[in-house]
Motif scaffolding. Structure first.
Motif, PDB file in Angstrom:
ATOM      1  N   ARG A  94      11.821  -0.677  -3.879  1.00 16.08           N
ATOM      2  CA  ARG A  94      11.582  -1.092  -2.612  1.00 16.08           C
ATOM      3  C   ARG A  94      10.930  -1.903  -1.953  1.00 16.08           C
ATOM      4  NH1 ARG A  94      11.198   3.859  -3.325  1.00 16.08           N
ATOM      5  NH2 ARG A  94       9.226   4.309  -1.863  1.00 16.08           N
ATOM      6  N   VAL A  95      11.109  -3.289  -1.459  1.00 16.75           N
ATOM      7  CA  VAL A  95      10.481  -4.618  -0.882  1.00 16.75           C
ATOM      8  C   VAL A  95      10.443  -4.511   0.578  1.00 16.75           C
ATOM      9  CG1 VAL A  95       9.529  -7.011  -1.308  1.00 16.75           C
ATOM     10  CG2 VAL A  95      10.206  -5.543  -2.865  1.00 16.75           C
ATOM     11  N   ALA A  96      10.000  -4.564   1.645  1.00 20.47           N
ATOM     12  CA  ALA A  96       9.663  -5.193   2.608  1.00 20.47           C
ATOM     13  C   ALA A  96       9.476  -5.659   2.989  1.00 20.47           C
ATOM     14  CB  ALA A  96       8.941  -4.165   3.677  1.00 20.47           C
ATOM     15  N   VAL A  97      10.223  -7.074   3.919  1.00 18.54           N
ATOM     16  CA  VAL A  97       9.955  -8.250   4.147  1.00 18.54           C
ATOM     17  C   VAL A  97      10.363  -8.489   5.777  1.00 18.54           C
ATOM     18  CG1 VAL A  97      11.201  -9.141   1.930  1.00 18.54           C
ATOM     19  CG2 VAL A  97      12.351  -8.883   3.729  1.00 18.54           C
ATOM     20  N   VAL A 128       5.973  -4.796   8.332  1.00 17.42           N
ATOM     21  CA  VAL A 128       6.271  -4.519   7.196  1.00 17.42           C
ATOM     22  C   VAL A 128       4.904  -3.907   6.293  1.00 17.42           C
ATOM     23  CG1 VAL A 128       5.511  -6.284   5.001  1.00 17.42           C
ATOM     24  CG2 VAL A 128       7.830  -6.770   7.071  1.00 17.42           C
ATOM     25  N   PHE A 129       3.498  -3.809   7.527  1.00 14.49           N
ATOM     26  CA  PHE A 129       2.539  -3.820   6.437  1.00 14.49           C
ATOM     27  C   PHE A 129       2.243  -1.797   6.782  1.00 14.49           C
ATOM     28  CE2 PHE A 129       0.519  -7.483   7.183  1.00 14.49           C
ATOM     29  CZ  PHE A 129      -0.553  -7.376   6.335  1.00 14.49           C
ATOM     30  N   TYR A 139       5.961  -2.019  -1.797  1.00 20.66           N
ATOM     31  CA  TYR A 139       5.382  -3.980  -1.489  1.00 20.66           C
ATOM     32  C   TYR A 139       6.210  -4.007  -0.714  1.00 20.66           C
ATOM     33  CZ  TYR A 139       4.943  -3.221  -6.633  1.00 20.66           C
ATOM     34  OH  TYR A 139       4.121  -2.243  -7.711  1.00 20.66           O
ATOM     35  N   GLY A 140       4.899  -5.285   0.328  1.00 24.66           N
ATOM     36  CA  GLY A 140       5.867  -5.931   0.865  1.00 24.66           C
ATOM     37  C   GLY A 140       5.587  -6.946   1.137  1.00 24.66           C
ATOM     38  N   VAL A 141       5.967  -8.120   1.954  1.00 22.09           N
ATOM     39  CA  VAL A 141       6.071  -9.795   1.595  1.00 22.09           C
ATOM     40  C   VAL A 141       5.625 -10.106   2.790  1.00 22.09           C
ATOM     41  CG1 VAL A 141       7.000 -12.097   1.080  1.00 22.09           C
ATOM     42  CG2 VAL A 141       7.245 -10.154  -0.265  1.00 22.09           C
ATOM     43  N   ASN A 260       5.900 -29.116   4.038  1.00 21.22           N
ATOM     44  CA  ASN A 260       5.168 -27.707   4.672  1.00 21.22           C
ATOM     45  C   ASN A 260       5.206 -26.830   4.457  1.00 21.22           C
ATOM     46  OD1 ASN A 260       4.552 -26.357   7.361  1.00 21.22           O
ATOM     47  ND2 ASN A 260       6.604 -26.210   7.943  1.00 21.22           N
ATOM     48  N   ARG A 261       3.885 -26.267   3.705  1.00 24.09           N
ATOM     49  CA  ARG A 261       4.704 -25.118   2.909  1.00 24.09           C
ATOM     50  C   ARG A 261       3.864 -23.986   3.076  1.00 24.09           C
ATOM     51  NH1 ARG A 261       5.135 -26.988  -2.118  1.00 24.09           N
ATOM     52  NH2 ARG A 261       6.049 -24.785  -2.738  1.00 24.09           N
ATOM     53  N   THR A 262       4.041 -22.933   3.489  1.00 23.32           N
ATOM     54  CA  THR A 262       3.465 -21.264   3.571  1.00 23.32           C
ATOM     55  C   THR A 262       3.472 -20.291   2.713  1.00 23.32           C
ATOM     56  OG1 THR A 262       5.114 -21.711   6.224  1.00 23.32           O
ATOM     57  CG2 THR A 262       4.524 -19.606   5.550  1.00 23.32           C
ATOM     58  N   ARG A 263       2.361 -19.790   2.689  1.00 21.44           N
ATOM     59  CA  ARG A 263       1.746 -18.991   1.838  1.00 21.44           C
ATOM     60  C   ARG A 263       2.078 -17.238   2.134  1.00 21.44           C
ATOM     61  NH1 ARG A 263      -4.227 -17.617   1.314  1.00 21.44           N
ATOM     62  NH2 ARG A 263      -4.463 -16.290  -0.970  1.00 21.44           N
ATOM     63  N   PHE A 264       2.670 -16.882   1.216  1.00 24.21           N
ATOM     64  CA  PHE A 264       3.004 -15.175   1.497  1.00 24.21           C
ATOM     65  C   PHE A 264       2.850 -14.658   0.877  1.00 24.21           C
ATOM     66  CE2 PHE A 264       6.595 -17.578   2.692  1.00 24.21           C
ATOM     67  CZ  PHE A 264       7.287 -17.134   4.120  1.00 24.21           C
ATOM     68  N   ALA A 265       1.589 -13.591   1.249  1.00 26.98           N
ATOM     69  CA  ALA A 265       1.017 -12.811   0.438  1.00 26.98           C
ATOM     70  C   ALA A 265       1.837 -11.408   0.082  1.00 26.98           C
ATOM     71  CB  ALA A 265      -0.272 -11.907   0.665  1.00 26.98           C
ATOM     72  N   VAL A 266       1.594 -10.913  -1.596  1.00 23.87           N
ATOM     73  CA  VAL A 266       2.635  -9.719  -1.990  1.00 23.87           C
ATOM     74  C   VAL A 266       1.902  -8.454  -1.949  1.00 23.87           C
ATOM     75  CG1 VAL A 266       3.575  -8.144  -3.585  1.00 23.87           C
ATOM     76  CG2 VAL A 266       4.035 -11.216  -3.117  1.00 23.87           C
ATOM     77  N   ILE A 267       1.854  -7.367  -1.117  1.00 23.58           N
ATOM     78  CA  ILE A 267       1.124  -6.197  -0.833  1.00 23.58           C
ATOM     79  C   ILE A 267       1.347  -4.780  -1.368  1.00 23.58           C
ATOM     80  CG2 ILE A 267      -0.042  -7.840   1.441  1.00 23.58           C
ATOM     81  CD1 ILE A 267       1.516  -5.508   2.990  1.00 23.58           C
ATOM     82  N   ALA A 268       0.494  -3.752  -1.886  1.00 20.82           N
ATOM     83  CA  ALA A 268       0.553  -2.628  -2.255  1.00 20.82           C
ATOM     84  C   ALA A 268      -0.615  -1.881  -1.990  1.00 20.82           C
ATOM     85  CB  ALA A 268       1.728  -3.259  -3.611  1.00 20.82           C
ATOM     86  N   LEU A 269       0.157  -0.449  -1.728  1.00 15.69           N
ATOM     87  CA  LEU A 269      -1.001   0.514  -1.897  1.00 15.69           C
ATOM     88  C   LEU A 269      -1.501  -0.138  -3.267  1.00 15.69           C
ATOM     89  CD1 LEU A 269       0.537   3.476   0.052  1.00 15.69           C
ATOM     90  CD2 LEU A 269      -0.773   2.017   0.664  1.00 15.69           C
TER      91      LEU A 269
END
Length: 365
Positions: A94-97, A128-129, A139-141, A260-269
Protein backbone atom coordinates in the motif's frame (compact mmCIF):
# COMPACT_ATOMS: atom_id res chain seq x y z
CA UNK A 1 10.92 -23.45 -55.65
CA UNK A 2 8.92 -20.29 -54.99
CA UNK A 3 10.04 -17.89 -52.30
CA UNK A 4 7.60 -17.40 -49.42
CA UNK A 5 5.68 -14.16 -49.61
CA UNK A 6 6.24 -11.46 -47.03
CA UNK A 7 2.91 -12.40 -45.45
CA UNK A 8 3.98 -16.04 -45.13
CA UNK A 9 7.30 -14.99 -43.54
CA UNK A 10 5.50 -12.67 -41.16
CA UNK A 11 3.02 -15.37 -40.21
CA UNK A 12 5.89 -17.79 -39.47
CA UNK A 13 7.58 -15.23 -37.20
CA UNK A 14 4.33 -14.61 -35.38
CA UNK A 15 4.03 -18.35 -34.72
CA UNK A 16 7.53 -18.22 -33.19
CA UNK A 17 6.57 -15.22 -31.06
CA UNK A 18 3.39 -16.94 -29.87
CA UNK A 19 5.40 -20.00 -28.84
CA UNK A 20 7.97 -17.86 -27.02
CA UNK A 21 5.17 -15.99 -25.25
CA UNK A 22 3.81 -19.28 -23.95
CA UNK A 23 7.27 -20.22 -22.67
CA UNK A 24 7.66 -16.82 -21.02
CA UNK A 25 4.25 -17.13 -19.37
CA UNK A 26 5.13 -20.56 -18.03
CA UNK A 27 8.45 -19.32 -16.63
CA UNK A 28 6.85 -16.23 -15.11
CA UNK A 29 4.27 -18.36 -13.31
CA UNK A 30 7.05 -20.63 -12.06
CA UNK A 31 8.80 -17.55 -10.69
CA UNK A 32 5.56 -16.37 -9.11
CA UNK A 33 5.08 -19.71 -7.34
CA UNK A 34 8.59 -19.47 -5.89
CA UNK A 35 7.83 -15.88 -4.82
CA UNK A 36 4.75 -17.14 -2.98
CA UNK A 37 6.97 -19.60 -1.08
CA UNK A 38 9.33 -16.73 -0.24
CA UNK A 39 6.32 -14.81 1.09
CA UNK A 40 5.38 -17.67 3.42
CA UNK A 41 8.91 -17.72 4.89
CA UNK A 42 9.02 -13.90 5.23
CA UNK A 43 5.65 -13.93 7.00
CA UNK A 44 6.86 -16.63 9.40
CA UNK A 45 10.12 -14.79 10.12
CA UNK A 46 8.53 -11.34 10.28
CA UNK A 47 10.95 -9.91 7.70
CA UNK A 48 9.93 -7.11 5.32
CA UNK A 49 8.26 -8.16 2.08
CA UNK A 50 9.55 -5.23 0.03
CA UNK A 51 13.31 -4.78 -0.10
CA UNK A 52 14.38 -2.01 -2.51
CA UNK A 53 18.03 -3.06 -2.14
CA UNK A 54 17.10 -6.59 -3.24
CA UNK A 55 15.17 -5.20 -6.23
CA UNK A 56 18.22 -3.17 -7.21
CA UNK A 57 20.52 -6.20 -6.87
CA UNK A 58 18.30 -8.39 -9.06
CA UNK A 59 17.99 -5.73 -11.76
CA UNK A 60 21.73 -5.04 -11.73
CA UNK A 61 22.50 -8.76 -12.07
CA UNK A 62 20.04 -9.13 -14.96
CA UNK A 63 21.44 -6.07 -16.72
CA UNK A 64 25.01 -7.36 -16.41
CA UNK A 65 23.92 -10.60 -18.14
CA UNK A 66 21.96 -8.81 -20.86
CA UNK A 67 23.42 -9.39 -24.33
CA UNK A 68 20.78 -7.42 -26.22
CA UNK A 69 19.15 -6.36 -28.39
CA UNK A 70 16.96 -5.19 -25.48
CA UNK A 71 18.36 -2.02 -23.90
CA UNK A 72 19.32 -2.21 -20.23
CA UNK A 73 16.88 0.56 -19.30
CA UNK A 74 14.04 -1.47 -20.83
CA UNK A 75 15.24 -4.65 -19.15
CA UNK A 76 15.11 -2.79 -15.82
CA UNK A 77 11.52 -1.68 -16.46
CA UNK A 78 10.44 -5.20 -17.40
CA UNK A 79 12.03 -6.82 -14.36
CA UNK A 80 10.67 -4.17 -12.00
CA UNK A 81 7.17 -5.02 -13.22
CA UNK A 82 7.81 -8.76 -12.89
CA UNK A 83 9.01 -8.30 -9.31
CA UNK A 84 6.10 -5.98 -8.54
CA UNK A 85 3.59 -8.55 -9.78
CA UNK A 86 5.26 -11.33 -7.78
CA UNK A 87 5.39 -9.16 -4.66
CA UNK A 88 1.66 -8.53 -5.01
CA UNK A 89 1.14 -12.29 -4.59
CA UNK A 90 3.27 -12.28 -1.41
CA UNK A 91 1.76 -9.13 0.12
CA UNK A 92 0.33 -6.19 -1.89
CA UNK A 93 2.16 -2.98 -0.97
CA UNK A 94 0.00 0.00 0.00
CA UNK A 95 1.58 3.25 -1.17
CA UNK A 96 0.20 6.73 -0.42
CA UNK A 97 0.64 9.30 -3.21
CA UNK A 98 -0.62 12.74 -4.08
CA UNK A 99 -3.86 12.39 -6.03
CA UNK A 100 -5.96 12.28 -8.04
CA UNK A 101 -4.78 9.83 -10.70
CA UNK A 102 -2.35 11.31 -13.20
CA UNK A 103 0.08 13.14 -10.86
CA UNK A 104 3.84 12.98 -11.24
CA UNK A 105 3.84 11.65 -7.68
CA UNK A 106 1.81 8.66 -8.92
CA UNK A 107 4.29 8.21 -11.78
CA UNK A 108 7.22 8.24 -9.33
CA UNK A 109 5.53 5.60 -7.17
CA UNK A 110 4.97 3.31 -10.15
CA UNK A 111 8.58 3.77 -11.22
CA UNK A 112 9.79 2.72 -7.75
CA UNK A 113 7.26 0.03 -6.78
CA UNK A 114 5.91 -1.14 -10.14
CA UNK A 115 2.31 -0.94 -11.31
CA UNK A 116 1.11 -3.81 -9.10
CA UNK A 117 1.38 -1.63 -5.98
CA UNK A 118 -1.91 -0.63 -4.35
CA UNK A 119 -1.88 3.18 -4.60
CA UNK A 120 -3.78 5.27 -2.06
CA UNK A 121 -4.57 8.74 -3.43
CA UNK A 122 -4.30 11.63 -0.97
CA UNK A 123 -5.44 15.24 -1.18
CA UNK A 124 -2.06 16.73 -0.20
CA UNK A 125 1.37 15.82 1.18
CA UNK A 126 0.09 16.26 4.76
CA UNK A 127 -2.28 13.35 4.12
CA UNK A 128 0.50 11.26 2.54
CA UNK A 129 2.64 11.69 5.66
CA UNK A 130 -0.32 10.94 7.95
CA UNK A 131 -1.39 7.82 6.02
CA UNK A 132 2.17 6.47 6.13
CA UNK A 133 2.73 7.28 9.81
CA UNK A 134 -0.66 5.84 10.82
CA UNK A 135 -0.14 2.60 8.89
CA UNK A 136 -2.95 3.16 6.39
CA UNK A 137 -0.17 2.92 3.83
CA UNK A 138 3.10 1.07 4.27
CA UNK A 139 4.93 3.62 2.14
CA UNK A 140 4.44 7.13 0.88
CA UNK A 141 5.87 9.17 -1.99
CA UNK A 142 6.30 12.94 -1.61
CA UNK A 143 7.90 15.69 -3.67
CA UNK A 144 11.16 16.96 -2.20
CA UNK A 145 12.94 19.20 -4.67
CA UNK A 146 12.65 20.64 -8.16
CA UNK A 147 15.64 21.54 -10.30
CA UNK A 148 14.00 24.84 -11.30
CA UNK A 149 12.12 26.02 -8.21
CA UNK A 150 14.07 24.35 -5.40
CA UNK A 151 12.71 22.49 -2.39
CA UNK A 152 9.08 21.61 -1.69
CA UNK A 153 8.85 23.54 1.57
CA UNK A 154 5.81 21.74 2.95
CA UNK A 155 7.50 18.34 2.71
CA UNK A 156 10.50 19.63 4.65
CA UNK A 157 8.24 21.00 7.38
CA UNK A 158 6.34 17.71 7.64
CA UNK A 159 9.55 15.68 8.03
CA UNK A 160 10.41 17.66 11.13
CA UNK A 161 7.88 16.00 13.42
CA UNK A 162 6.84 12.89 11.52
CA UNK A 163 8.15 9.47 12.67
CA UNK A 164 8.73 8.33 9.06
CA UNK A 165 12.14 8.26 7.39
CA UNK A 166 13.35 8.27 3.79
CA UNK A 167 14.14 4.84 2.32
CA UNK A 168 14.54 5.74 -1.35
CA UNK A 169 14.25 8.43 -3.99
CA UNK A 170 13.00 8.82 -7.54
CA UNK A 171 14.12 11.55 -9.94
CA UNK A 172 11.67 12.28 -12.77
CA UNK A 173 12.14 14.39 -15.87
CA UNK A 174 9.01 16.54 -15.61
CA UNK A 175 7.35 17.91 -18.72
CA UNK A 176 4.38 20.17 -18.15
CA UNK A 177 1.61 20.37 -20.74
CA UNK A 178 -1.31 22.77 -21.07
CA UNK A 179 -4.52 20.72 -21.02
CA UNK A 180 -8.04 21.80 -21.95
CA UNK A 181 -11.42 20.61 -23.22
CA UNK A 182 -10.95 22.67 -26.41
CA UNK A 183 -7.87 22.33 -28.60
CA UNK A 184 -7.08 26.05 -28.68
CA UNK A 185 -5.50 28.76 -26.52
CA UNK A 186 -8.39 31.14 -27.26
CA UNK A 187 -10.75 31.95 -24.41
CA UNK A 188 -8.76 30.53 -21.51
CA UNK A 189 -9.74 32.44 -18.37
CA UNK A 190 -8.08 30.34 -15.64
CA UNK A 191 -5.00 28.11 -15.57
CA UNK A 192 -4.83 25.70 -12.61
CA UNK A 193 -1.89 23.68 -11.30
CA UNK A 194 0.22 23.00 -8.25
CA UNK A 195 2.10 26.17 -7.16
CA UNK A 196 5.44 24.59 -8.16
CA UNK A 197 4.18 23.89 -11.69
CA UNK A 198 2.80 27.43 -12.07
CA UNK A 199 6.22 28.78 -11.05
CA UNK A 200 8.03 26.42 -13.44
CA UNK A 201 5.89 27.69 -16.35
CA UNK A 202 5.59 31.37 -15.41
CA UNK A 203 7.51 32.77 -18.42
CA UNK A 204 5.45 30.75 -20.91
CA UNK A 205 2.21 31.72 -19.19
CA UNK A 206 3.17 35.41 -19.14
CA UNK A 207 3.93 35.32 -22.85
CA UNK A 208 1.02 33.22 -24.12
CA UNK A 209 -1.76 33.72 -21.53
CA UNK A 210 -1.00 37.05 -19.85
CA UNK A 211 -4.64 37.79 -18.96
CA UNK A 212 -5.55 34.35 -17.58
CA UNK A 213 -5.85 33.91 -13.83
CA UNK A 214 -3.17 31.57 -12.42
CA UNK A 215 -4.88 29.53 -9.73
CA UNK A 216 -2.96 27.25 -7.37
CA UNK A 217 -4.55 23.87 -6.54
CA UNK A 218 -3.42 20.82 -4.55
CA UNK A 219 -1.89 18.95 -7.50
CA UNK A 220 -1.46 19.18 -11.26
CA UNK A 221 -3.84 16.28 -11.74
CA UNK A 222 -6.45 18.10 -9.67
CA UNK A 223 -6.01 21.09 -11.99
CA UNK A 224 -6.59 18.78 -14.96
CA UNK A 225 -9.68 17.30 -13.30
CA UNK A 226 -11.12 20.76 -12.74
CA UNK A 227 -10.25 21.82 -16.31
CA UNK A 228 -12.43 18.95 -17.53
CA UNK A 229 -15.43 20.61 -15.86
CA UNK A 230 -15.26 24.03 -17.55
CA UNK A 231 -14.31 24.88 -21.17
CA UNK A 232 -12.82 28.23 -20.08
CA UNK A 233 -10.39 26.55 -17.70
CA UNK A 234 -7.05 24.89 -18.44
CA UNK A 235 -4.69 22.79 -16.37
CA UNK A 236 -0.94 22.18 -16.39
CA UNK A 237 -0.23 18.49 -16.02
CA UNK A 238 1.23 15.31 -17.52
CA UNK A 239 0.20 13.38 -20.60
CA UNK A 240 -1.13 10.71 -18.19
CA UNK A 241 -3.50 13.31 -16.74
CA UNK A 242 -4.65 14.33 -20.23
CA UNK A 243 -5.57 10.73 -20.99
CA UNK A 244 -7.13 10.25 -17.55
CA UNK A 245 -9.52 13.22 -17.89
CA UNK A 246 -10.07 13.23 -21.67
CA UNK A 247 -8.39 16.56 -22.35
CA UNK A 248 -6.56 17.96 -25.37
CA UNK A 249 -2.86 18.75 -25.02
CA UNK A 250 -3.05 22.31 -26.33
CA UNK A 251 0.68 22.97 -25.87
CA UNK A 252 3.41 20.44 -25.10
CA UNK A 253 6.32 20.97 -22.68
CA UNK A 254 5.58 24.53 -21.57
CA UNK A 255 8.02 24.47 -18.62
CA UNK A 256 10.55 27.31 -18.76
CA UNK A 257 13.54 24.99 -18.31
CA UNK A 258 13.80 22.07 -20.74
CA UNK A 259 15.78 19.95 -18.26
CA UNK A 260 13.22 20.16 -15.45
CA UNK A 261 13.52 17.34 -12.89
CA UNK A 262 11.64 16.71 -9.66
CA UNK A 263 13.05 14.57 -6.88
CA UNK A 264 10.59 12.45 -4.90
CA UNK A 265 11.27 10.78 -1.55
CA UNK A 266 9.94 7.33 -0.66
CA UNK A 267 9.01 7.31 3.04
CA UNK A 268 8.15 4.59 5.57
CA UNK A 269 8.07 3.95 9.28
CA UNK A 270 11.35 2.42 10.53
CA UNK A 271 9.44 -0.66 11.70
CA UNK A 272 8.08 -1.13 8.17
CA UNK A 273 11.49 -0.85 6.54
CA UNK A 274 14.75 -0.11 8.34
CA UNK A 275 17.46 2.07 6.87
CA UNK A 276 18.63 0.42 3.62
CA UNK A 277 22.20 -0.92 3.71
CA UNK A 278 24.98 1.01 2.00
CA UNK A 279 24.92 0.65 -1.77
CA UNK A 280 28.12 2.55 -2.55
CA UNK A 281 26.17 5.50 -3.93
CA UNK A 282 24.11 6.86 -1.06
CA UNK A 283 22.71 10.07 0.39
CA UNK A 284 22.12 10.79 4.07
CA UNK A 285 19.51 13.45 4.85
CA UNK A 286 19.23 15.20 8.20
CA UNK A 287 17.67 18.23 9.85
CA UNK A 288 19.43 20.20 12.57
CA UNK A 289 19.24 23.46 14.47
CA UNK A 290 21.99 25.28 16.32
CA UNK A 291 22.05 27.80 19.18
CA UNK A 292 21.57 31.36 17.94
CA UNK A 293 25.14 32.61 18.36
CA UNK A 294 27.79 34.04 16.00
CA UNK A 295 29.52 31.42 13.89
CA UNK A 296 27.12 28.61 14.76
CA UNK A 297 26.21 27.84 11.15
CA UNK A 298 29.86 27.88 10.11
CA UNK A 299 30.63 25.40 12.89
CA UNK A 300 28.09 22.96 11.36
CA UNK A 301 30.28 22.56 8.31
CA UNK A 302 33.55 21.90 10.13
CA UNK A 303 32.87 18.21 11.02
CA UNK A 304 32.00 17.51 7.39
CA UNK A 305 35.18 19.14 6.11
CA UNK A 306 37.40 17.52 8.73
CA UNK A 307 36.11 14.05 7.85
CA UNK A 308 36.08 14.46 4.08
CA UNK A 309 32.29 14.33 3.73
CA UNK A 310 30.71 16.17 0.79
CA UNK A 311 27.53 18.20 1.39
CA UNK A 312 25.14 18.10 -1.56
CA UNK A 313 22.28 20.24 -0.21
CA UNK A 314 21.82 22.88 2.49
CA UNK A 315 18.42 24.51 3.04
CA UNK A 316 17.05 26.64 5.86
CA UNK A 317 13.46 26.80 7.09
CA UNK A 318 12.02 29.05 9.83
CA UNK A 319 11.44 27.26 13.13
CA UNK A 320 8.17 29.26 13.52
CA UNK A 321 9.05 29.95 17.15
CA UNK A 322 8.87 33.71 16.78
CA UNK A 323 12.52 33.96 17.79
CA UNK A 324 14.10 34.10 14.30
CA UNK A 325 15.39 30.55 14.71
CA UNK A 326 15.93 28.17 11.81
CA UNK A 327 16.13 24.50 11.00
CA UNK A 328 18.75 23.43 8.48
CA UNK A 329 18.12 20.55 6.09
CA UNK A 330 21.35 18.93 4.95
CA UNK A 331 22.10 16.18 2.42
CA UNK A 332 25.53 14.57 2.52
CA UNK A 333 27.14 12.03 0.21
CA UNK A 334 27.62 8.67 1.91
CA UNK A 335 26.02 6.27 4.40
CA UNK A 336 26.16 6.29 8.24
CA UNK A 337 27.74 2.82 8.16
CA UNK A 338 30.85 4.33 6.57
CA UNK A 339 33.40 5.29 9.26
CA UNK A 340 34.13 8.80 7.95
CA UNK A 341 30.42 9.59 7.67
CA UNK A 342 29.71 8.16 11.15
CA UNK A 343 32.51 10.28 12.63
CA UNK A 344 31.23 13.44 10.94
CA UNK A 345 27.66 12.84 12.12
CA UNK A 346 28.79 12.19 15.70
CA UNK A 347 30.75 15.45 15.81
CA UNK A 348 27.89 17.32 14.14
CA UNK A 349 25.33 16.02 16.64
CA UNK A 350 27.42 17.39 19.49
CA UNK A 351 27.08 20.91 18.08
CA UNK A 352 23.30 20.84 17.57
CA UNK A 353 20.39 21.91 19.73
CA UNK A 354 18.21 19.67 17.54
CA UNK A 355 19.40 16.74 15.42
CA UNK A 356 17.43 14.19 13.38
CA UNK A 357 18.53 11.85 10.61
CA UNK A 358 15.73 11.80 8.03
CA UNK A 359 17.12 8.76 6.23
CA UNK A 360 19.98 7.20 4.28
CA UNK A 361 19.19 5.72 0.89
CA UNK A 362 20.63 4.99 -2.57
CA UNK A 363 20.58 7.95 -4.92
CA UNK A 364 19.14 7.63 -8.42
CA UNK A 365 21.32 8.02 -11.48
Amino acid sequence: MTQPTQSDALAALRVQIDALDQQLLSLLNQRARVAEEVGVIKRHEGSPFFRPDRVAQVIEKIQSANQGPLLNQHVASIWREIMSACLALEAPQRVAVLGPQGTFCEQAAIEFFGSAANLIYCADFDEVFHATAAGTAQYGVVGMENSTEGVVARSLDLFLRSPVHVVGEVSLLVRHNLLRQLNTLDGIEVVMAHPQALAQCQNWLSQHLPKAEKRAVSSNAEGARLAATNPAWAGIASERAAAQFGLHIVSHAIQDEAYNRTRFAVIALPQTLAMPPASGRDCTSLVVSVPNRPGAVHDLLVPLKNNGVSMTRFESRPAKSGQWEYYFYIDIAGHPSQPHVAAALQELQGLCAFYKVLGAYPVTE
